[in-house]
Design a protein around this motif. Structure first.
Motif, PDB file in Angstrom:
ATOM      1  N   VAL A 165     -34.267  -7.340 -55.411  1.00 33.52           N
ATOM      2  CA  VAL A 165     -33.370  -6.433 -54.690  1.00 33.52           C
ATOM      3  C   VAL A 165     -32.118  -6.177 -55.524  1.00 33.52           C
ATOM      4  CG1 VAL A 165     -31.855  -6.222 -52.665  1.00 33.52           C
ATOM      5  CG2 VAL A 165     -34.225  -6.987 -52.382  1.00 33.52           C
ATOM      6  N   GLU A 166     -31.517  -7.245 -56.036  1.00 37.71           N
ATOM      7  CA  GLU A 166     -30.315  -7.087 -56.857  1.00 37.71           C
ATOM      8  C   GLU A 166     -30.587  -6.235 -58.092  1.00 37.71           C
ATOM      9  OE1 GLU A 166     -27.886 -10.505 -57.727  1.00 37.71           O
ATOM     10  OE2 GLU A 166     -28.593 -11.520 -55.905  1.00 37.71           O
ATOM     11  N   ALA A 167     -31.708  -6.482 -58.750  1.00 38.82           N
ATOM     12  CA  ALA A 167     -32.049  -5.732 -59.967  1.00 38.82           C
ATOM     13  C   ALA A 167     -32.330  -4.269 -59.660  1.00 38.82           C
ATOM     14  CB  ALA A 167     -33.254  -6.369 -60.653  1.00 38.82           C
ATOM     15  N   ALA A 168     -32.996  -3.987 -58.551  1.00 39.63           N
ATOM     16  CA  ALA A 168     -33.290  -2.598 -58.181  1.00 39.63           C
ATOM     17  C   ALA A 168     -31.999  -1.827 -57.929  1.00 39.63           C
ATOM     18  CB  ALA A 168     -34.192  -2.564 -56.951  1.00 39.63           C
ATOM     19  N   VAL A 169     -31.094  -2.426 -57.168  1.00 37.41           N
ATOM     20  CA  VAL A 169     -29.802  -1.777 -56.895  1.00 37.41           C
ATOM     21  C   VAL A 169     -29.046  -1.559 -58.197  1.00 37.41           C
ATOM     22  CG1 VAL A 169     -27.539  -2.111 -55.805  1.00 37.41           C
ATOM     23  CG2 VAL A 169     -29.631  -2.603 -54.507  1.00 37.41           C
ATOM     24  N   HIS A 170     -28.992  -2.589 -59.035  1.00 36.32           N
ATOM     25  CA  HIS A 170     -28.288  -2.487 -60.308  1.00 36.32           C
ATOM     26  C   HIS A 170     -28.853  -1.363 -61.181  1.00 36.32           C
ATOM     27  CE1 HIS A 170     -26.441  -3.605 -64.120  1.00 36.32           C
ATOM     28  NE2 HIS A 170     -27.647  -3.526 -64.650  1.00 36.32           N
ATOM     29  N   ASN A 171     -30.172  -1.289 -61.288  1.00 36.33           N
ATOM     30  CA  ASN A 171     -30.789  -0.309 -62.182  1.00 36.33           C
ATOM     31  C   ASN A 171     -30.624   1.124 -61.699  1.00 36.33           C
ATOM     32  OD1 ASN A 171     -32.311  -1.422 -64.663  1.00 36.33           O
ATOM     33  ND2 ASN A 171     -32.578  -2.955 -63.062  1.00 36.33           N
ATOM     34  N   VAL A 172     -30.716   1.365 -60.406  1.00 35.07           N
ATOM     35  CA  VAL A 172     -30.516   2.737 -59.928  1.00 35.07           C
ATOM     36  C   VAL A 172     -29.041   3.108 -60.048  1.00 35.07           C
ATOM     37  CG1 VAL A 172     -30.214   2.365 -57.423  1.00 35.07           C
ATOM     38  CG2 VAL A 172     -31.309   4.443 -58.240  1.00 35.07           C
ATOM     39  N   LEU A 173     -28.143   2.177 -59.796  1.00 29.30           N
ATOM     40  CA  LEU A 173     -26.708   2.449 -59.972  1.00 29.30           C
ATOM     41  C   LEU A 173     -26.401   2.752 -61.436  1.00 29.30           C
ATOM     42  CD1 LEU A 173     -23.822   2.589 -58.900  1.00 29.30           C
ATOM     43  CD2 LEU A 173     -23.688   0.098 -59.171  1.00 29.30           C
ATOM     44  N   GLU A 174     -26.962   1.969 -62.331  1.00 28.64           N
ATOM     45  CA  GLU A 174     -26.760   2.205 -63.767  1.00 28.64           C
ATOM     46  C   GLU A 174     -27.242   3.594 -64.171  1.00 28.64           C
ATOM     47  OE1 GLU A 174     -27.324  -0.866 -67.196  1.00 28.64           O
ATOM     48  OE2 GLU A 174     -29.282   0.056 -66.789  1.00 28.64           O
TER      49      GLU A 174
END
Length: 179
Positions: A165-174
């Motif tokens: 979940v954290e990685a998905a949010v981070h990657n779309v935000l990036e």
């Protein structure tokens, strides 16, 4: 913490701000995370202006019937595959666009192996996050095998799912910040 619900992650707050300020729409297709990614996004006040919804396609056949992932691809490579993650993200953009045009601005997907056993030839901790957007598409391969412990299968699953979940949010935000 109130009522057993943890506050939104800082990167989720930032993603919500970016989505809302830019007027972007997003839809989510989840397998591994089982709805946890949408649950994280709905912690943001006002997110309904951007979040169309989510589809939890935990079973392989639902990835085809609900998200349009090619049956041959699923049969050949299994559900934990970068091309499956990409197709799930595109499927989310399309399937959740009802009433909003042909596609949402962003589709986000998660698929992987939480463990404790391997699945379809993939080791526990192998995860793919797919992003399909008007800015382009990408798939991120993640290795959370260090979070898997054979003596704690339930905890391992939670750690892998939470990190995803954290990685998905981070990657779309990036991706959004880059554009």
């Amino acid at each position: 913490m109130t009522g057993g619900i943890t506050p939104a992650l800082p990167q989720t707050i930032e993603l919500g701000r970016v989505l809302l300020e830019a007027g972007l729409s997003i839809g989510v297709a989840e397998s591994l995370t089982g709805g946890a990614l949408v649950a994280e996004l709905v912690k943001i006040p006002g997110i309904s202006a951007s979040l169309a919804g989510g589809i939890v396609a935990y079973r392989t056949e639902l990835k085809h019937s609900l998200l349009g992932v090619d049956e041959d691809l699923l049969a050949e490579r299994g559900p934990v595959d970068p091309d499956v993650a990409a197709a799930m993200a595109l499927g989310a953009r399309t399937a959740l666009a009802a009433g909003r045009g042909e596609r949402l601005d962003i589709g986000l997907s998660t698929t992987g192996v939480a463990g404790p056993q391997a699945q379809a030839g993939r080791a526990p901790g192998v995860v793919f996050v797919g992003i399909s957007s008007l800015f382009g598409d990408k798939v991120v391969e993640l290795d959370f095998s260090s979070l898997v412990r054979l003596d704690d299968p339930a905890g391992s699953r939670q750690r892998v799912r939470g990190a995803t979940v954290e990685a998905a949010v981070h990657n779309v935000l990036e991706m959004l910040v880059e554009h």
